[in-house]
Design an enzyme around this catalytic site. Structure first.
Site, PDB file in Angstrom:
ATOM      1  N   SER A  64      36.844  43.293  43.347  1.00  0.00           N
ATOM      2  CA  SER A  64      37.941  42.486  43.890  1.00  0.00           C
ATOM      3  C   SER A  64      37.568  42.011  45.290  1.00  0.00           C
ATOM      4  O   SER A  64      37.364  42.833  46.189  1.00  0.00           O
ATOM      5  CB  SER A  64      39.213  43.339  43.927  1.00  0.00           C
TER       6      SER A  64
ATOM      7  N   HIS B 255      48.513  50.598  47.963  1.00  0.00           N
ATOM      8  CA  HIS B 255      48.423  49.246  47.420  1.00  0.00           C
ATOM      9  C   HIS B 255      49.703  48.458  47.685  1.00  0.00           C
ATOM     10  O   HIS B 255      49.642  47.237  47.886  1.00  0.00           O
ATOM     11  CB  HIS B 255      48.116  49.240  45.919  1.00  0.00           C
TER      12      HIS B 255
ATOM     13  N   HIS C  30      39.006  38.433  41.528  1.00  0.00           N
ATOM     14  CA  HIS C  30      38.564  39.729  40.996  1.00  0.00           C
ATOM     15  C   HIS C  30      37.997  39.565  39.589  1.00  0.00           C
ATOM     16  O   HIS C  30      38.179  38.549  38.937  1.00  0.00           O
ATOM     17  CB  HIS C  30      39.676  40.787  41.050  1.00  0.00           C
TER      18      HIS C  30
END
Length: 347
Positions: free
Chosen positions: A211, A291, A315
């Site tokens: 990513s 996250h 990603h």
């Protein structure tokens, strides 16, 4: 016209439903890489060299060796290089290469493998992590269609705007196999000793994500906003996965700075991590505080700048079958890559 992320020739009658209705409209555009329909499988191979402190001569020689191998017959269609300092304080330079023809990769790989993990090098460790997934087990996503990165460089081009993104579950919905398969993990990784080499044998449905971020096009004020407000939060999350990810199903995480041809740092980075399963990765993305903070910082940044944002995001995610994987380590510390996974199961 909105496209499906799953190409037409890989669409099949669904036994598992998408997370959104057919009339879902994403709030901003995103794009996926499109391979030629004749491409059924790709190869992605990570070659790492590991050392402490200043690069010893053996590390420099190893990097020259891999570049020379890449230039040889059947070498990769694309490769790039990045570096990071791992949780044990070792420098790692990782070169990742991509092939859209697995027969070509297989012909190239056997001698290259001997050069890389079959040869002792003073003061350095080397490792190889390879996936050879079918295209049904793989997805990509890009915020912009005009600059490919990673595996997408070997694709035929980019899609138009796709529907399956900007919601939790979009990553799974973009993987063609998800139409009929839960892609649940089956088994546990095992360690095999082959002389000085350590090999990790994994299981069906191990998950890889790469990513990335590219801020090379940003102007001064946007660059400052990214480097001051977003990157530190991203780094915090990446460090959490690196140091404490095992408890939530992340075997290993590397947050790397991409290198230019001359070895200098570029304004590109990416996180690369190995996960027990796609479900474990989804749980972290949807609900883990680290996250949630990354997502919040990114959304604030993008909503502040709107369509004028020049930051590029992408990603690639693979859920690999057991026979599509190879992990091999020579003279690396025990927390390197998938070695960390077998350390936890008592190898």
């Amino acid at each position: 016209m909105m496209e499906s992320a799953i190409p037409l020739h890989l669409e099949t009658a669904r036994t598992r439903h998408k997370r959104v209705p057919d009339d879902y409209q994403p709030p901003y555009p995103s794009f996926v890489a499109r391979y030629k329909p004749t491409v059924s499988r790709v190869a992605m191979a990570y070659f790492g060299v590991q050392y402490r402190g200043t690069a010893p001569l053996a590390a420099t020689d190893a990097l020259k060796d891999i570049a020379r191998l890449f230039a040889s017959e059947n070498g990769p269609s694309h490769w790039d290089q990045a570096r990071y300092v791992d949780q044990s304080g070792f420098e790692n330079v990782v070169t990742v290469a991509y092939w859209n023809d697995v027969a070509r990769f297989d012909a190239w790989f056997a001698p290259a493998r001997e050069v890389w993990t079959g040869r002792q090098r003073e003061g350095v460790g080397t490792f190889i992590e390879v996936l050879r997934p079918t295209v049904e087990r793989h997805e990509t996503l890009f915020s912009s269609p005009d600059r490919a990165e990673g595996v997408a460089v070997i694709a035929n081009g980019m899609s138009g705007e796709v529907q399956e993104h900007a919601y939790w579950g979009g990553m799974r919905d973009r993987i063609p196999l998800s139409q009929t398969d839960a892609m649940a993990p089956a088994g546990a990784p095992e360690l095999i000793r082959d002389g000085a080499r350590l090999r990790v044998v994994a299981y069906d449905n191990l998950c890889l994500i790469r990513s990335g971020q590219d801020w090379s096009d940003t102007g001064a004020s946007e660059r400052k906003l990214y480097l001051d407000d977003v990157e530190p939060v991203l780094r915090q999350g990446m460090n959490f996965l690196r140091d404490d990810g095992l408890a939530i199903g992340c075997y290993a995480n590397r947050y790397m700075q991409v290198l230019a041809a001359d070895g200098s740092a570029t304004e590109k980075s990416y996180g690369q991590s190995w996960w027990r399963s796609l479900a474990a990765l989804e749980r972290w993305a949807e609900s883990h505080p680290t996250h949630v903070r990354i997502f919040g910082a990114a959304m604030k940044y993008l909503s502040t700048l709107g369509p004028s944002a020049k930051l590029r995001l992408y990603h690639e995610v693979t859920v690999a079958a057991a026979d599509e994987q190879l992990f091999e380590y020579l003279n690396c510390h025990p927390k390197t890559g998938m070695l960390a996974a077998v350390e936890t199961v008592g190898a």
